[in-house]
Design a protein around this motif. Structure first.
Motif, PDB file in Angstrom:
ATOM      1  N   MET A  79       0.836  -1.206   0.000  1.00 14.90           N
ATOM      2  CA  MET A  79       0.000   0.000   0.000  1.00 14.90           C
ATOM      3  C   MET A  79       0.870   1.255   0.000  1.00 14.90           C
ATOM      4  SD  MET A  79      -3.303  -0.506   2.456  1.00 14.90           S
ATOM      5  CE  MET A  79      -2.303  -0.690   3.941  1.00 14.90           C
ATOM      6  N   ASN A  80       1.833   1.281   0.897  1.00 16.96           N
ATOM      7  CA  ASN A  80       2.695   2.462   1.020  1.00 16.96           C
ATOM      8  C   ASN A  80       3.595   2.642  -0.204  1.00 16.96           C
ATOM      9  OD1 ASN A  80       1.718   3.091   3.614  1.00 16.96           O
ATOM     10  ND2 ASN A  80       3.118   1.611   4.552  1.00 16.96           N
ATOM     11  N   GLU A 139       1.651   3.863  -3.312  1.00 18.32           N
ATOM     12  CA  GLU A 139       1.223   5.258  -3.237  1.00 18.32           C
ATOM     13  C   GLU A 139       2.316   6.196  -3.733  1.00 18.32           C
ATOM     14  OE1 GLU A 139      -0.278   6.302   0.591  1.00 18.32           O
ATOM     15  OE2 GLU A 139      -2.232   5.369   0.204  1.00 18.32           O
ATOM     16  N   GLN A 140       3.565   5.745  -3.696  1.00 19.68           N
ATOM     17  CA  GLN A 140       4.674   6.560  -4.180  1.00 19.68           C
ATOM     18  C   GLN A 140       4.631   6.731  -5.694  1.00 19.68           C
ATOM     19  OE1 GLN A 140       6.582   8.040  -1.791  1.00 19.68           O
ATOM     20  NE2 GLN A 140       5.159   6.948  -0.444  1.00 19.68           N
ATOM     21  N   GLY A 200       1.617   6.869  -7.303  1.00 22.04           N
ATOM     22  CA  GLY A 200       0.309   7.412  -7.642  1.00 22.04           C
ATOM     23  C   GLY A 200      -0.883   6.500  -7.472  1.00 22.04           C
ATOM     24  N   VAL A 201      -0.682   5.306  -6.916  1.00 22.38           N
ATOM     25  CA  VAL A 201      -1.807   4.394  -6.682  1.00 22.38           C
ATOM     26  C   VAL A 201      -2.367   4.679  -5.291  1.00 22.38           C
ATOM     27  CG1 VAL A 201      -2.547   1.988  -6.547  1.00 22.38           C
ATOM     28  CG2 VAL A 201      -0.742   2.650  -8.156  1.00 22.38           C
ATOM     29  N   ARG A 202      -3.570   5.184  -5.223  1.00 21.51           N
ATOM     30  CA  ARG A 202      -4.161   5.591  -3.951  1.00 21.51           C
ATOM     31  C   ARG A 202      -5.179   4.567  -3.462  1.00 21.51           C
ATOM     32  NH1 ARG A 202      -0.136   8.884  -3.037  1.00 21.51           N
ATOM     33  NH2 ARG A 202      -0.015  10.635  -4.494  1.00 21.51           N
ATOM     34  N   PHE A 203      -5.077   4.231  -2.190  1.00 25.76           N
ATOM     35  CA  PHE A 203      -6.033   3.317  -1.570  1.00 25.76           C
ATOM     36  C   PHE A 203      -6.920   4.118  -0.620  1.00 25.76           C
ATOM     37  CE2 PHE A 203      -2.482   0.724  -2.838  1.00 25.76           C
ATOM     38  CZ  PHE A 203      -3.078  -0.425  -3.337  1.00 25.76           C
ATOM     39  N   SER A 204      -8.220   3.890  -0.715  1.00 25.50           N
ATOM     40  CA  SER A 204      -9.144   4.599   0.167  1.00 25.50           C
ATOM     41  C   SER A 204      -8.965   4.098   1.600  1.00 25.50           C
ATOM     42  CB  SER A 204     -10.584   4.367  -0.286  1.00 25.50           C
ATOM     43  OG  SER A 204     -10.945   3.009  -0.093  1.00 25.50           O
ATOM     44  N   GLN A 234      -7.753   0.385   2.878  1.00 32.17           N
ATOM     45  CA  GLN A 234      -6.631   0.192   3.786  1.00 32.17           C
ATOM     46  C   GLN A 234      -7.049  -0.608   5.023  1.00 32.17           C
ATOM     47  OE1 GLN A 234      -4.373   3.820   4.612  1.00 32.17           O
ATOM     48  NE2 GLN A 234      -5.037   4.679   2.658  1.00 32.17           N
ATOM     49  N   GLU A 256      -6.949  -2.238  -7.339  1.00 36.40           N
ATOM     50  CA  GLU A 256      -6.577  -0.829  -7.452  1.00 36.40           C
ATOM     51  C   GLU A 256      -5.528  -0.618  -8.542  1.00 36.40           C
ATOM     52  OE1 GLU A 256      -7.538   2.904  -6.807  1.00 36.40           O
ATOM     53  OE2 GLU A 256      -8.484   1.149  -5.884  1.00 36.40           O
ATOM     54  N   ASN A 272      -5.949   1.671 -12.129  1.00 41.08           N
ATOM     55  CA  ASN A 272      -5.006   2.689 -12.588  1.00 41.08           C
ATOM     56  C   ASN A 272      -4.402   2.389 -13.951  1.00 41.08           C
ATOM     57  OD1 ASN A 272      -3.968   4.891 -10.336  1.00 41.08           O
ATOM     58  ND2 ASN A 272      -4.897   3.092  -9.403  1.00 41.08           N
TER      59      ASN A 272
END
Length: 222
Positions: free
Chosen positions: A86-87, A90-91, A93-97, A101, A123, A127
């Protein structure tokens, strides 16, 4: 095949996956098999998730301009360790709601790794899905697909049909070298030369008699 066994798919299934996605993307079946080898090394990416992960790597590489090996390592690690994934994702550009999470944490805590992987893949697909297929539609993608098809043709050397194909090619090459083909070529060149000479002669006559030609055309138009 070790890759298939580790991922819960047979060797034939793995070969089919690689061939199918070569047809739909600009990646070769060898490159796709290489992605499969990287993902299989993580050990806990299996079944339907395994093929989805392969396709996600192809799409991610096409969308971000990364090489397949880099994307395979990132996706593999993200699926092996969903909380880390997850972390890390996100670096790029993949965002988890917040709800996603929470679900991933819950699944990891209860030992339900497959469900956590499903959210990660979902997810990633949101993307990047379709990027690899779209890349095939570019000039570069078309050229790479042609190269893949040519390499597949060369690989026929190990096929039972290779002897027949080789014999046919050698017969065709011998025909091209034959006296009959040489004579046909010479006749074509001779006829072409005569035609060009006649054309040049015609142009020369028009040039020499341009006034008369223009007068005749003027007469016809009046």
């Amino acid at each position: 095949m070790a890759t298939g066994a580790a991922a819960g798919v047979t060797a034939d299934e793995m070969s089919g996956i690689a061939s199918a996605w070569q047809a739909m993307t600009a990646s070769s079946d060898e490159a796709i098999s290489g992605v499969a080898n990287v993902l299989a090394a993580f050990g806990n990416i299996r079944g339907d998730h395994f093929e989805r992960a392969i396709v996600t790597v192809l799409d991610m590489s096409a969308a971000l301009g990364w090489d397949l090996a880099t994307s395979a390592e990132i996706v593999g690690h993200a699926l092996e360790k969903p909380l880390w994934g997850m972390n890390a994702l996100e670096q790029v550009g993949v965002r988890f709601s917040a709800s996603q999470q929470d679900l991933i944490r819950k699944f990891v805590e209860t030992g339900n790794a497959a469900s956590a992987q499903g959210i990660i893949l979902q997810e990633l697909e949101a993307n990047y899905a379709g990027s690899a297929a779209a890349a095939k539609g570019t000039l570069g993608g078309a050229m790479q697909s042609l190269k893949n098809a040519w390499n597949d043709l060369l690989a026929l050397d190990s096929s039972p049909m290779s002897g027949i194909l080789q014999e046919s090619i050698e017969r065709f090459a011998a025909t091209l070298r034959s006296d009959e083909i040489a004579l046909f070529r010479d006749r074509i060149m001779h006829l072409a030369s005569i035609s060009l000479d006649a054309f040049a002669e015609g142009l020369g006559w028009v040039g020499d008699n341009l006034y008369m030609v223009l007068t005749a055309i003027g007469t016809l138009l009046t």
